[in-house]
Design a protein around this motif. Structure first.
Motif, PDB file in Angstrom:
ATOM      1  N   ASP A 154       0.891  -1.129   0.695  1.00 56.37           N
ATOM      2  CA  ASP A 154      -0.486  -0.448   0.064  1.00 56.37           C
ATOM      3  C   ASP A 154       1.235   1.038   0.074  1.00 56.37           C
ATOM      4  OD1 ASP A 154      -2.614  -1.042  -0.400  1.00 56.37           O
ATOM      5  OD2 ASP A 154      -2.312  -1.265   1.891  1.00 56.37           O
ATOM      6  N   TRP A 155       1.929   1.196   0.983  1.00 53.96           N
ATOM      7  CA  TRP A 155       2.537   2.615   0.776  1.00 53.96           C
ATOM      8  C   TRP A 155       3.177   2.945   0.117  1.00 53.96           C
ATOM      9  CZ3 TRP A 155       1.473   6.302   4.590  1.00 53.96           C
ATOM     10  CH2 TRP A 155       0.974   5.587   5.487  1.00 53.96           C
ATOM     11  N   MET A 156       3.953   1.108  -1.131  1.00 57.45           N
ATOM     12  CA  MET A 156       5.371   1.755  -1.751  1.00 57.45           C
ATOM     13  C   MET A 156       5.154   1.451  -3.419  1.00 57.45           C
ATOM     14  SD  MET A 156       7.839  -1.242   0.203  1.00 57.45           S
ATOM     15  CE  MET A 156       9.128  -0.741  -0.883  1.00 57.45           C
ATOM     16  N   ILE A 157       3.946   0.622  -3.815  1.00 54.53           N
ATOM     17  CA  ILE A 157       3.859   1.066  -4.412  1.00 54.53           C
ATOM     18  C   ILE A 157       2.212   1.170  -5.191  1.00 54.53           C
ATOM     19  CG2 ILE A 157       4.891  -1.187  -4.919  1.00 54.53           C
ATOM     20  CD1 ILE A 157       3.120  -3.401  -5.421  1.00 54.53           C
ATOM     21  N   SER A 158       1.036   1.209  -4.425  1.00 55.25           N
ATOM     22  CA  SER A 158      -0.086   1.261  -4.409  1.00 55.25           C
ATOM     23  C   SER A 158      -0.465   2.921  -5.154  1.00 55.25           C
ATOM     24  CB  SER A 158      -0.745   1.185  -3.474  1.00 55.25           C
ATOM     25  OG  SER A 158      -2.856   1.426  -3.566  1.00 55.25           O
ATOM     26  N   PRO A 159      -1.093   2.386  -6.552  1.00 51.08           N
ATOM     27  CA  PRO A 159      -1.861   4.366  -6.222  1.00 51.08           C
ATOM     28  C   PRO A 159      -2.961   4.798  -6.233  1.00 51.08           C
ATOM     29  CG  PRO A 159      -2.162   1.929  -8.401  1.00 51.08           C
ATOM     30  CD  PRO A 159      -1.368   1.850  -7.452  1.00 51.08           C
ATOM     31  N   ALA A 160      -3.788   4.488  -5.480  1.00 51.89           N
ATOM     32  CA  ALA A 160      -4.404   4.508  -4.433  1.00 51.89           C
ATOM     33  C   ALA A 160      -4.657   5.980  -3.803  1.00 51.89           C
ATOM     34  CB  ALA A 160      -4.946   3.674  -3.407  1.00 51.89           C
ATOM     35  N   PRO A 161      -5.594   7.188  -4.320  1.00 56.82           N
ATOM     36  CA  PRO A 161      -5.097   8.583  -4.252  1.00 56.82           C
ATOM     37  C   PRO A 161      -6.321   8.309  -2.744  1.00 56.82           C
ATOM     38  CG  PRO A 161      -8.079   7.538  -4.889  1.00 56.82           C
ATOM     39  CD  PRO A 161      -6.853   6.909  -5.154  1.00 56.82           C
ATOM     40  N   GLU A 162      -6.082   7.947  -2.092  1.00 58.61           N
ATOM     41  CA  GLU A 162      -6.567   7.767  -0.444  1.00 58.61           C
ATOM     42  C   GLU A 162      -6.668   6.608   0.328  1.00 58.61           C
ATOM     43  OE1 GLU A 162      -9.611   9.576   2.730  1.00 58.61           O
ATOM     44  OE2 GLU A 162      -9.681   9.459   0.341  1.00 58.61           O
ATOM     45  N   LEU A 163      -5.619   6.461   1.123  1.00 54.79           N
ATOM     46  CA  LEU A 163      -5.626   5.592   2.255  1.00 54.79           C
ATOM     47  C   LEU A 163      -5.633   5.613   2.907  1.00 54.79           C
ATOM     48  CD1 LEU A 163      -1.885   3.631   0.890  1.00 54.79           C
ATOM     49  CD2 LEU A 163      -3.922   3.086   0.032  1.00 54.79           C
ATOM     50  N   GLU A 164      -6.639   4.632   3.903  1.00 50.82           N
ATOM     51  CA  GLU A 164      -6.734   5.424   5.614  1.00 50.82           C
ATOM     52  C   GLU A 164      -6.017   3.999   6.433  1.00 50.82           C
ATOM     53  OE1 GLU A 164     -10.822   4.306   8.715  1.00 50.82           O
ATOM     54  OE2 GLU A 164     -11.210   4.757   6.138  1.00 50.82           O
ATOM     55  N   TYR A 165      -5.423   4.758   7.306  1.00 52.00           N
ATOM     56  CA  TYR A 165      -4.055   4.613   7.855  1.00 52.00           C
ATOM     57  C   TYR A 165      -4.385   5.151   9.434  1.00 52.00           C
ATOM     58  CZ  TYR A 165      -2.673   0.185   5.058  1.00 52.00           C
ATOM     59  OH  TYR A 165      -2.409  -0.433   4.505  1.00 52.00           O
ATOM     60  N   SER A 166      -5.727   5.172   9.447  1.00 50.27           N
ATOM     61  CA  SER A 166      -5.442   5.931  10.893  1.00 50.27           C
ATOM     62  C   SER A 166      -4.713   5.326  12.468  1.00 50.27           C
ATOM     63  CB  SER A 166      -7.197   6.411  11.868  1.00 50.27           C
ATOM     64  OG  SER A 166      -7.959   5.578  11.470  1.00 50.27           O
ATOM     65  N   LEU A 167      -4.971   6.040  13.476  1.00 54.94           N
ATOM     66  CA  LEU A 167      -3.862   5.022  14.417  1.00 54.94           C
ATOM     67  C   LEU A 167      -4.521   4.272  15.137  1.00 54.94           C
ATOM     68  CD1 LEU A 167      -2.268   4.929  16.569  1.00 54.94           C
ATOM     69  CD2 LEU A 167      -2.658   6.286  18.497  1.00 54.94           C
ATOM     70  N   GLY A 168      -6.434   4.056  14.821  1.00 61.05           N
ATOM     71  CA  GLY A 168      -6.992   3.350  15.384  1.00 61.05           C
ATOM     72  C   GLY A 168      -7.378   1.943  15.002  1.00 61.05           C
ATOM     73  N   THR A 169      -7.212   2.149  13.192  1.00 56.19           N
ATOM     74  CA  THR A 169      -7.109   1.138  12.514  1.00 56.19           C
ATOM     75  C   THR A 169      -6.439   0.032  12.182  1.00 56.19           C
ATOM     76  OG1 THR A 169      -8.391   2.313  10.427  1.00 56.19           O
ATOM     77  CG2 THR A 169      -6.690   0.437   9.448  1.00 56.19           C
TER      78      THR A 169
END
Length: 210
Positions: A154-169
């Motif tokens: 997700d962090w290195m190659i994903s072209p997703a415009p918005e990632l949800e990695y909140s502390l709770g998640t």
């Protein structure tokens, strides 16, 4: 004799593997019909490679399961096939989820925010059905590595415009993984212990009768 108990345990583990293989075939066929039936048009709009990856992730476990069921019927199934089955489930589950990482849809917000990722937890728990703590641990490790690889993707190659990695998640997923791991290990240990207890009890009754 303990070798008699071991044979009984082995037979029970192989029957569990046959049941898992049959369920795997049904799941893959059902998922394939649903997925490809609702997204055929994507093949001509840039989704061909993604769909090919998912197609492989469905055909490979079906073929493997057919071989396992054949060997079980012939009485030639071995523990190595069970270990391969645990690893295959982990690899193919990770591969299927990796298509979301590489080709994210408009609603994709990351591995940890995707309901599809629950499949890794199911596969992890299913590893405990083989009546072997070692195989259950193998499933826990393999699926955990797969989950970490997806997050890294997700962090290195994903072209997703918005990632949800909140502390709770982020914090809730160790709880999910530990719960699934505990279920796999405890179910393998407890079921095996019950089988050993029942088998040794039957042997004592048989000795007393003789």
């Amino acid at each position: 004799p303990m070798h008699v108990v071991d044979r009984l345990i082995q037979g029970a583990a192989f029957r569990s593997e046959a049941a898992v293989s049959a369920a795997r075939i049904v799941f893959c066929v059902g998922f394939g019909v649903r997925f490809f039936g609702t997204s055929v048009s994507d093949w001509t709009s840039g989704g061909g490679l993604r769909h090919s990856t998912l197609l492989f992730a469905m055909i490979a476990p079906i073929a493997f399961s057919v071989v396992v069921l054949y060997k079980f019927r012939k009485g030639t199934l071995g523990w190595r096939w069970l270990a391969a089955s645990v690893l295959l489930d982990a690899v193919l589950s990770t591969t299927g989820l990796a298509s979301n990482v590489v080709y994210p849809g408009s609603l994709y917000r990351g591995t940890l925010a995707s309901p599809d990722t629950a499949g890794l937890l199911i596969v992890m728990m299913a590893a405990g059905l083989r009546l072997s703590v070692r195989l259950a641990l193998l499933g826990v490790i393999a699926n955990s590595v797969g989950l970490l690889a997806l997050v890294a993707g997700d962090w290195m190659i994903s072209p997703a415009p918005e990632l949800e990695y909140s502390l709770g998640t982020i914090l809730i997923w160790p709880v999910f993984v530990l719960g699934a791991a505990a279920f796999a290990l405890l179910s393998a240990w407890r079921t095996r212990a019950l089988a050993v207890h029942g088998a040794t009890g039957s042997l004592r009754v048989e000795r007393g009768r003789k």
